[in-house]
Design a protein around this motif. Structure first.
Motif, PDB file in Angstrom:
ATOM      1  N   GLY A 479       0.830  -1.196   0.000  1.00  0.00           N
ATOM      2  CA  GLY A 479       0.000   0.000   0.000  1.00  0.00           C
ATOM      3  C   GLY A 479       0.860   1.238   0.000  1.00  0.00           C
ATOM      4  O   GLY A 479       1.960   1.250   0.567  1.00  0.00           O
ATOM      5  N   VAL A 480       0.408   2.279  -0.672  1.00  0.00           N
ATOM      6  CA  VAL A 480       1.087   3.575  -0.672  1.00  0.00           C
ATOM      7  C   VAL A 480       0.093   4.591  -0.134  1.00  0.00           C
ATOM      8  O   VAL A 480      -1.006   4.741  -0.674  1.00  0.00           O
ATOM      9  CB  VAL A 480       1.547   3.968  -2.090  1.00  0.00           C
ATOM     10  N   ASP A 481       0.478   5.260   0.938  1.00  0.00           N
ATOM     11  CA  ASP A 481      -0.428   6.202   1.599  1.00  0.00           C
ATOM     12  C   ASP A 481      -0.983   7.224   0.614  1.00  0.00           C
ATOM     13  O   ASP A 481      -0.223   7.875  -0.124  1.00  0.00           O
ATOM     14  CB  ASP A 481       0.307   6.938   2.727  1.00  0.00           C
ATOM     15  N   GLY A 482      -2.295   7.343   0.605  1.00  0.00           N
ATOM     16  CA  GLY A 482      -2.944   8.321  -0.246  1.00  0.00           C
ATOM     17  C   GLY A 482      -2.989   7.957  -1.705  1.00  0.00           C
ATOM     18  O   GLY A 482      -3.541   8.707  -2.516  1.00  0.00           O
ATOM     19  N   VAL A 483      -2.422   6.811  -2.086  1.00  0.00           N
ATOM     20  CA  VAL A 483      -2.350   6.431  -3.505  1.00  0.00           C
ATOM     21  C   VAL A 483      -3.225   5.216  -3.789  1.00  0.00           C
ATOM     22  O   VAL A 483      -4.112   5.260  -4.650  1.00  0.00           O
ATOM     23  CB  VAL A 483      -0.894   6.165  -3.932  1.00  0.00           C
ATOM     24  N   GLY A 484      -2.978   4.102  -3.079  1.00  0.00           N
ATOM     25  CA  GLY A 484      -3.780   2.920  -3.341  1.00  0.00           C
ATOM     26  C   GLY A 484      -3.158   1.665  -2.790  1.00  0.00           C
ATOM     27  O   GLY A 484      -2.265   1.709  -1.927  1.00  0.00           O
ATOM     28  N   LEU A 485      -3.607   0.530  -3.285  1.00  0.00           N
ATOM     29  CA  LEU A 485      -3.205  -0.780  -2.796  1.00  0.00           C
ATOM     30  C   LEU A 485      -3.110  -1.739  -3.970  1.00  0.00           C
ATOM     31  O   LEU A 485      -3.944  -1.717  -4.881  1.00  0.00           O
ATOM     32  CB  LEU A 485      -4.234  -1.307  -1.792  1.00  0.00           C
ATOM     33  N   LEU A 486      -2.068  -2.584  -3.973  1.00  0.00           N
ATOM     34  CA  LEU A 486      -1.935  -3.653  -4.956  1.00  0.00           C
ATOM     35  C   LEU A 486      -1.618  -4.953  -4.236  1.00  0.00           C
ATOM     36  O   LEU A 486      -0.853  -4.963  -3.267  1.00  0.00           O
ATOM     37  CB  LEU A 486      -0.806  -3.367  -5.956  1.00  0.00           C
ATOM     38  N   THR A 487      -2.198  -6.040  -4.723  1.00  0.00           N
ATOM     39  CA  THR A 487      -1.892  -7.365  -4.207  1.00  0.00           C
ATOM     40  C   THR A 487      -1.169  -8.167  -5.280  1.00  0.00           C
ATOM     41  O   THR A 487      -1.181  -7.820  -6.463  1.00  0.00           O
ATOM     42  CB  THR A 487      -3.177  -8.101  -3.800  1.00  0.00           C
ATOM     43  N   GLY A 488      -0.521  -9.251  -4.866  1.00  0.00           N
ATOM     44  CA  GLY A 488       0.172 -10.101  -5.821  1.00  0.00           C
ATOM     45  C   GLY A 488       0.725 -11.336  -5.158  1.00  0.00           C
ATOM     46  O   GLY A 488       0.483 -11.592  -3.976  1.00  0.00           O
ATOM     47  N   TRP A 489       1.487 -12.104  -5.930  1.00  0.00           N
ATOM     48  CA  TRP A 489       2.122 -13.294  -5.387  1.00  0.00           C
ATOM     49  C   TRP A 489       3.368 -13.606  -6.201  1.00  0.00           C
ATOM     50  O   TRP A 489       3.515 -13.184  -7.351  1.00  0.00           O
ATOM     51  CB  TRP A 489       1.150 -14.478  -5.376  1.00  0.00           C
ATOM     52  N   VAL A 490       4.291 -14.316  -5.552  1.00  0.00           N
ATOM     53  CA  VAL A 490       5.558 -14.694  -6.186  1.00  0.00           C
ATOM     54  C   VAL A 490       5.601 -16.203  -6.295  1.00  0.00           C
ATOM     55  O   VAL A 490       5.360 -16.925  -5.322  1.00  0.00           O
ATOM     56  CB  VAL A 490       6.764 -14.175  -5.372  1.00  0.00           C
ATOM     57  N   LEU A 491       5.910 -16.696  -7.485  1.00  0.00           N
ATOM     58  CA  LEU A 491       6.006 -18.123  -7.738  1.00  0.00           C
ATOM     59  C   LEU A 491       7.139 -18.363  -8.724  1.00  0.00           C
ATOM     60  O   LEU A 491       7.157 -17.781  -9.814  1.00  0.00           O
ATOM     61  CB  LEU A 491       4.689 -18.663  -8.312  1.00  0.00           C
ATOM     62  N   ASP A 492       8.119 -19.194  -8.328  1.00  0.00           N
ATOM     63  CA  ASP A 492       9.241 -19.566  -9.197  1.00  0.00           C
ATOM     64  C   ASP A 492       9.966 -18.349  -9.758  1.00  0.00           C
ATOM     65  O   ASP A 492      10.302 -18.291 -10.948  1.00  0.00           O
ATOM     66  CB  ASP A 492       8.758 -20.455 -10.338  1.00  0.00           C
ATOM     67  N   GLY A 493      10.189 -17.363  -8.916  1.00  0.00           N
ATOM     68  CA  GLY A 493      10.968 -16.198  -9.330  1.00  0.00           C
ATOM     69  C   GLY A 493      10.200 -15.179 -10.159  1.00  0.00           C
ATOM     70  O   GLY A 493      10.800 -14.228 -10.674  1.00  0.00           O
ATOM     71  N   ILE A 494       8.896 -15.348 -10.290  1.00  0.00           N
ATOM     72  CA  ILE A 494       8.068 -14.419 -11.071  1.00  0.00           C
ATOM     73  C   ILE A 494       7.050 -13.772 -10.135  1.00  0.00           C
ATOM     74  O   ILE A 494       6.332 -14.467  -9.408  1.00  0.00           O
ATOM     75  CB  ILE A 494       7.347 -15.126 -12.228  1.00  0.00           C
ATOM     76  N   GLY A 495       7.001 -12.460 -10.153  1.00  0.00           N
ATOM     77  CA  GLY A 495       6.019 -11.731  -9.375  1.00  0.00           C
ATOM     78  C   GLY A 495       4.782 -11.447 -10.210  1.00  0.00           C
ATOM     79  O   GLY A 495       4.876 -10.841 -11.288  1.00  0.00           O
ATOM     80  N   HIS A 496       3.648 -11.912  -9.741  1.00  0.00           N
ATOM     81  CA  HIS A 496       2.383 -11.728 -10.452  1.00  0.00           C
ATOM     82  C   HIS A 496       1.587 -10.606  -9.789  1.00  0.00           C
ATOM     83  O   HIS A 496       1.263 -10.686  -8.597  1.00  0.00           O
ATOM     84  CB  HIS A 496       1.566 -13.020 -10.426  1.00  0.00           C
TER      85      HIS A 496
END
Length: 595
Positions: A479-496
């Protein structure tokens, strides 16, 4: 070619090569300012100089134009689409060139501001309000009666314009409009995302009056009739006819009304396109724009004027006094068809174009939809970009018949719309371990589903999170204050990159790209901290705001797989495929499959 003309294109501008050809014929060098690579048939070989500009930062475009002007004079500026006409007005003012004033261009962009100026000047228009939210919209509609129409406060091409006949349809339309504004990152005029325009529906036929103003004096170029009813619930325009069959007294009244609308906004020098409804209570102005009729429809002026309208516009933009010639006594009736969007899908193939060109009366067919492009029906559609047909004939019925046959001759093979995968190596330094973040479902509810009541929004957000958590890998969010939120996950060296985005307040006034770029950079740093070296995001191509953002960040789109055998459907571009459930066609006959 020392003298230059500057063409300012908008985010959804559909301009064919015609104005560029006219500039080349006049010995002018074409400078193009655009937020994205020009499409819609614009020939790259005719563009002598192209710069990519941010429409939300006109001061940067002005400085860029100054530098170009210092090297070789810019003799005139022409804008296409409302946001581009505003940028053009800023540039023209800075360079001392004739154009509509900046204040007039700003008012033409903002529908509520436009309508207030109409009311102040006594120009008849629909009653309206800027509703605070859907409850306010329903209360206003109940007080004055249905039907009503919801519209974006800013926008064009009938995108997001929806008729509602009762409380339920108004609530649904209001929510749908808010999703369209969010998904397409439409400028809401620095209003809260819950605030939208609602106005009384005006019954009756629709016409447009095309003007050319020169140093404050307005001249009528022509009028266009729209012979096919525009009654809703959506308002996809298809056929324009000039001259429409109008009684002389009414024609004069429409001319005076269009000139009054232009004066109300303060238009001074340049084209104007005024749309008017012929209601039982008399003509009412819908809107006016500081441009001429758009796209290849402008080719319809040729038979009426005996020449290319763009030549007149270019000369006027350069400050020359031009006289619009009256049509010849034997000039034919001329029409343009903006091909209806038959269905949603990714274009695989276009058929029947040569057959359409052979229809009697047809003299031009321009296909804008190309293989690989995604089209969606109205009201989500952002421009009239399937294609254009021009025809002429003895009378209106003759021309409409030619346009109808031409449209029915053309078909589109469409594949289902699937997400595009974009990838990028992670260049960010590993970030610090993030501090505790609020429960993400509540955050996502306000980001992804802010048009819904709170309980429904939370339910939808939890479903999104539940689906994402079923993905294998190490899950995270940033999360970035005042900006927003992103979710994700890391699998086998790749960030989704998963769900999320900017808060509604961060999206106001065109801030989506900046906010989303900051969020993606922050999440990439978190991916790097967890050992990822590559970043991946799946983007719905029907949401161009996100696709444009990741492209600008250097992500590369992976090649799309070929459609599966039998996975495509072919649709007719017929005007009225009413005898078919969905306008689907078989073979290449260009007619409805059940006809």
């Amino acid at each position: 070619m020392d003298d230059q003309i500057l063409f300012a294109l908008g985010s959804r501008t559909c301009v064919p090569e015609d104005p560029l050809i006219a500039a080349r014929a006049m010995g002018l060098r074409s400078v193009v300012f655009t937020p994205r690579p020009p499409g819609c048939g614009a020939a790259a070989g005719l563009m002598d100089h192209v710069d990519y500009v941010d429409l939300q930062q006109p001061e940067q475009a002005v400085e860029l134009a100054r530098r170009i002007h210092d090297r070789a004079p810019i003799r005139g500026v022409l804008g296409y689409e409302e946001d581009a006409t505003l940028m053009a007005a800023h540039i023209a003012a800075a360079l001392g060139l004739p154009a509509h004033p900046v204040a007039a261009a700003e008012a033409a962009m903002d529908k509520p501001a436009m309508k207030r100026l109409f009311q102040r000047a006594g120009v008849p228009c629909a009653d309206f309000t800027v509703a605070r939210d859907e409850d306010d919209a329903v209360a206003w509609a109940r007080a004055g009666g249905y039907p009503v129409v919801v519209k974006p406060c800013r926008g064009g091409a009938s995108q997001g314009v929806i008729r509602a006949d009762d409380d339920t349809s108004l609530r649904l339309a209001y929510r749908r409009l808010r999703r369209i504004i969010r998904d397409h990152d439409l400028d809401n005029g620095d209003r809260p995302p819950s605030a939208q325009l609602v106005e009384r529906y005006l019954p009756g036929a629709e016409v447009s009056v095309e003007l050319l103003l020169q140093y404050g004096e307005a001249a009528v170029v022509t009028e266009f009739g729209k012979p096919l009813p525009l009654t809703g619930p959506f308002f996809e325009e298809t056929v324009y006819i000039t001259p429409p069959a109008l009684e002389a007294g009414l024609r004069k009244e429409l001319h005076e009304l269009a000139v009054a609308a232009a004066a109300a906004l303060g238009f001074h020098h340049g084209p104007a396109h005024c749309e008017i409804r012929l209601t039982p209570d008399g003509p009412r102005v819908l809107e006016i724009a500081g441009r001429l009729l758009g796209g290849a429809c402008a080719r319809s002026f040729r038979d009426r004027l005996g020449g290319d309208v763009h030549t007149y516009l270019l000369r006027a933009a350069m400050g020359e006094r031009v006289t619009i010639p009256p049509p010849a006594a034997d000039a034919p009736v001329v029409g343009a068809l903006m091909m209806p969007v038959p269905a949603e899908g990714r274009v695989v193939a276009v058929g029947g174009v040569e057959r359409a060109r052979r229809v009697p009366g047809v003299w031009d067919v321009s296909m804008m939809a190309e293989p690989g492009e995604v089209i969606v029906p109205f009201p989500e559609q952002a421009c009239y970009a399937v294609g254009f047909v021009s025809a002429s004939g003895r009378d209106e019925a003759d021309v409409v018949d030619s346009l109808s046959w031409a449209g029915a001759s053309i078909s589109l093979e469409l594949a289902p719309v699937r997400p595009d995968r974009w990838t990028s190596p992670i260049a960010a330094e590993p970030g610090p371990e993030p501090a505790g973040l609020p429960e993400p479902a509540g955050q996502l509810a306000g980001i992804l589903f802010d048009e819904l009541p709170a309980a429904e929004a939370l339910c939808e957000a939890r479903q999104v999170l539940s689906a994402q958590l079923r993905q294998p890998g190490e899950h995270c969010r940033i999360g970035v204050d005042g900006v927003g939120l992103l979710t994700g996950w890391v699998l086998d060296g790749i960030g989704h990159i998963g769900a999320g985005g900017p808060y509604p307040r961060a999206r106001r006034s065109g801030g989506y790209r900046r906010a989303m770029s900051e969020l993606i950079a922050a999440l990439a740093a978190e991916f790097a901290r967890r050992g990822a070296t590559q970043c991946v995001i799946d983007v719905d191509p029907r949401s161009p705001a996100l696709a444009g953002t990741v492209a600008a960040l250097g992500f590369a789109r992976r090649p799309r797989p070929a459609p599966e055998p039998g996975g495509t459907r072919t649709f007719s571009c017929a005007l009225t495929p009413a005898s078919c459930a969905d306008g689907e066609v078989s073979g290449d006959a260009g007619s409805c499959c059940t006809c």
